[in-house]
Design an enzyme around this catalytic site. Sequence first.
Site, PDB file in Angstrom:
ATOM      1  NE  ARG A  76      -2.168   8.641  -4.354  1.00 19.95           N
ATOM      2  CZ  ARG A  76      -0.882   8.749  -4.034  1.00 19.95           C
ATOM      3  NH1 ARG A  76      -0.187   7.659  -3.728  1.00 19.95           N
ATOM      4  NH2 ARG A  76      -0.287   9.907  -4.048  1.00 19.95           N
ATOM      5  CG  LEU A 121      -1.912  -1.104   1.400  1.00 17.88           C
ATOM      6  CD1 LEU A 121      -2.613  -0.981   2.752  1.00 17.88           C
ATOM      7  CD2 LEU A 121      -2.928  -1.094   0.275  1.00 17.88           C
ATOM      8  CG  ASP A 122       0.335   4.310  -2.864  1.00 13.61           C
ATOM      9  OD1 ASP A 122       1.217   3.593  -3.377  1.00 13.61           O
ATOM     10  OD2 ASP A 122      -0.639   4.756  -3.485  1.00 13.61           O
ATOM     11  NE  ARG A 123       5.054   8.883   2.373  1.00 16.32           N
ATOM     12  CZ  ARG A 123       5.988   9.681   1.866  1.00 16.32           C
ATOM     13  NH1 ARG A 123       7.212   9.637   2.345  1.00 16.32           N
ATOM     14  NH2 ARG A 123       5.706  10.487   0.870  1.00 16.32           N
ATOM     15  CB  THR A 182      -2.990   3.923   0.948  1.00 21.05           C
ATOM     16  OG1 THR A 182      -3.012   4.827  -0.163  1.00 21.05           O
ATOM     17  CG2 THR A 182      -4.236   3.052   0.889  1.00 21.05           C
TER      18      THR A 182
END
Length: 328
Positions: free
Chosen positions: A260, A159-161, A163
Amino acid sequence: MKVNEFWPEDEEDLESEAETAEVEERSWQVEPEWAGTRLDLALARKYDDLSRSRVQTLIDEGQVQVNGQKIKANYKLKAGDEVNLQVPVPRPLTVEPEPIPLEVVYEDQDVIVINKPRGLVVHPAVGHWTGTLVNALLWHCKDLSGINGQLRPGIVHRLDRDTSGLLMVAKNDWAHQQLALQIKERSVNRRYLALVHGNITEPAGIVDAPIGRDPKDRQRMAVNVKNGKPAFTRYWVKERFGDYTLVECKLETGRTHQIRVHMAYLGYPVVGDPKYGPQKAHFGLAGQLLHAYLLGFKHPRTGEYLEFTAPLPAEMEDVLAQLRRRQA
């Protein structure tokens, strides 16, 4: 088996690439015998530690200048040219366990499911060599799969930082292979809740638009670029707030920043996402309101379907409460 065989190439950590890293400054005044040689070829020949592909990447990232100007890889050198390089200094490939608190949703001998908080980087990378989820997992588990090497042990997907939400991690190589195969076959159920800008009038929709690295900005992804890979997102409207909409998104593919990018492509960027949405902060946020609330997969050993949910983080609940009060 290759180390990165089960690490999807589209799961790049662009957020970490953007961080400042320690670099080595190199300079070179071109001698006459190099005149007429391509820039990338010349640098690869001059510096034994840099391959031609690595040089091309440095050029693309603007880390190479000729006479103070960014230049293309096919530039033909002239005698007397001043070439300057900034080469990131490699870090030791070791990751130490750190006593970072984890919210463990499920754990057995093969797999562990974590509810990741917003702001926690999944694995070490440039700018984030410590304080990551991997550091915490090594402290908690002691046993993680080694398929992705020392920097990404056990990491099947990420997961993105900024998120938050559910992430599955493999505790051995067998489990890693089975879970990665499910992701490749698109049988893992990954659903997200996102607050986006704008009023989405239709009840649901599908985004079928390829995603690749933005040719104008290597720290961003973009739709319909030349190197784009197929990307497919389903979404449903959960709640409308006039200028904002709460949506549920289901990933059919797993491209970098997919939700996103796709929502911004539709004209509804995720709230709090300065990379693909408004630069101005909304609701005092320092990151996007995107939460991986549901994760379902077959257990790698038993084949039993497991499904987990994670409640919205308090920060996201607070913003939704504000919006509901405005409509009351």
